[in-house]
Design a protein around this motif. Structure first.
Motif, PDB file in Angstrom:
ATOM      1  N   ASN A  22       0.828  -1.217   0.000  1.00 21.65           N
ATOM      2  CA  ASN A  22       0.000   0.000   0.000  1.00 21.65           C
ATOM      3  C   ASN A  22       0.856   1.258   0.000  1.00 21.65           C
ATOM      4  OD1 ASN A  22      -2.744  -1.190   0.234  1.00 21.65           O
ATOM      5  ND2 ASN A  22      -1.832  -2.067   2.093  1.00 21.65           N
ATOM      6  N   TRP A  23       2.011   1.218  -0.609  1.00 27.07           N
ATOM      7  CA  TRP A  23       2.941   2.356  -0.569  1.00 27.07           C
ATOM      8  C   TRP A  23       2.336   3.595  -1.212  1.00 27.07           C
ATOM      9  CZ3 TRP A  23       6.651   3.584   2.404  1.00 27.07           C
ATOM     10  CH2 TRP A  23       7.527   4.612   2.079  1.00 27.07           C
ATOM     11  N   ALA A  24       1.604   3.465  -2.262  1.00 25.27           N
ATOM     12  CA  ALA A  24       1.010   4.621  -2.939  1.00 25.27           C
ATOM     13  C   ALA A  24       0.009   5.309  -2.010  1.00 25.27           C
ATOM     14  CB  ALA A  24       0.325   4.184  -4.228  1.00 25.27           C
ATOM     15  N   VAL A  25      -0.775   4.536  -1.290  1.00 24.58           N
ATOM     16  CA  VAL A  25      -1.770   5.120  -0.375  1.00 24.58           C
ATOM     17  C   VAL A  25      -1.052   5.726   0.833  1.00 24.58           C
ATOM     18  CG1 VAL A  25      -3.764   4.596   1.100  1.00 24.58           C
ATOM     19  CG2 VAL A  25      -3.508   3.461  -1.106  1.00 24.58           C
ATOM     20  N   VAL A  26       0.017   5.071   1.290  1.00 26.64           N
ATOM     21  CA  VAL A  26       0.759   5.571   2.451  1.00 26.64           C
ATOM     22  C   VAL A  26       1.367   6.928   2.126  1.00 26.64           C
ATOM     23  CG1 VAL A  26       2.812   5.148   3.881  1.00 26.64           C
ATOM     24  CG2 VAL A  26       1.226   3.295   3.434  1.00 26.64           C
ATOM     25  N   MET A  27       1.808   7.110   0.895  1.00 22.59           N
ATOM     26  CA  MET A  27       2.489   8.356   0.516  1.00 22.59           C
ATOM     27  C   MET A  27       1.518   9.441   0.056  1.00 22.59           C
ATOM     28  SD  MET A  27       5.524   7.909   1.294  1.00 22.59           S
ATOM     29  CE  MET A  27       6.278   9.327   0.590  1.00 22.59           C
ATOM     30  N   GLY A  44      -0.005   8.166   6.293  1.00 22.96           N
ATOM     31  CA  GLY A  44       0.594   6.834   6.404  1.00 22.96           C
ATOM     32  C   GLY A  44       2.059   6.923   6.805  1.00 22.96           C
ATOM     33  N   LEU A  45       2.780   7.881   6.192  1.00 19.25           N
ATOM     34  CA  LEU A  45       4.195   8.040   6.518  1.00 19.25           C
ATOM     35  C   LEU A  45       4.370   8.545   7.954  1.00 19.25           C
ATOM     36  CD1 LEU A  45       6.935   7.657   5.232  1.00 19.25           C
ATOM     37  CD2 LEU A  45       6.877  10.029   4.497  1.00 19.25           C
ATOM     38  N   VAL A  46       3.504   9.448   8.388  1.00 20.79           N
ATOM     39  CA  VAL A  46       3.570   9.943   9.770  1.00 20.79           C
ATOM     40  C   VAL A  46       3.278   8.808  10.747  1.00 20.79           C
ATOM     41  CG1 VAL A  46       2.452  11.476  11.443  1.00 20.79           C
ATOM     42  CG2 VAL A  46       3.026  12.339   9.175  1.00 20.79           C
TER      43      VAL A  46
END
Length: 151
Positions: A22-27, A44-46
């Motif tokens: 889910n990297w795209a959603v996290v970013m 997501g990153l926070v």
């Protein structure tokens, strides 16, 4: 490896796989409120950063606990060794006291034995003298009652 450690590694691996999938959603950036201001950042990153920070704090806490346990263990080992040395010294002292007591008692018994031997010797001598006196008296009586054979 312990079961707990294996379980923690599996959970960390699953979280890493979830984040990678889910990297795209996290970013994806979004508006985040800090209470006094709003900022644009990836939620997501926070959250991932906060989770990494929390894991790091737990690791520091675990290292601190392990260190304090090791220090306490060393302190207890030193105290145990000191107490063992004290007990050994006390045991040696008790053995030396016991040895001196036994030597004194054996000396007393030897003195009593010598005294009893002397007393027994004296009684035997007195008995012997008494018997000799009785035998002498009997001989005198016999000589007085029997007439001489060549007169």
């Amino acid at each position: 490896m312990q079961l707990r450690t294996l379980l923690l590694l599996v959970v960390a691996g699953l979280i890493a796989v979830f984040v990678a999938l889910n990297w795209a959603v996290v970013m994806t950036p979004s508006t985040l409120s800090l209470g006094f201001t709003d900022i644009q950042a990836s939620l997501g990153l926070v959250m991932l950063g906060l989770m990494v920070l929390l894991v790091a704090l737990f690791l520091v806490y675990i290292v601190y606990l392990q260190g304090s346990v090791l220090m306490d263990g060393r302190r207890h080992a030193r105290e145990l060794q000191a107490n063992r040395e004290l007990a050994d010294k006390a045991e040696v002292s008790r053995f030396s006291e016991l040895r001196s007591y036994l030597e004194a008692e054996l000396a007393k018994l030897a003195a009593q034995n010598a005294a009893l031997k002397a007393e027994l010797g004296q009684r035997i001598e007195e008995s012997g003298n008494g018997i000799a006196a009785c035998i002498g008296e009997l001989e005198d009586r016999l000589e007085r009652k029997t007439p001489p054979a060549n007169s």
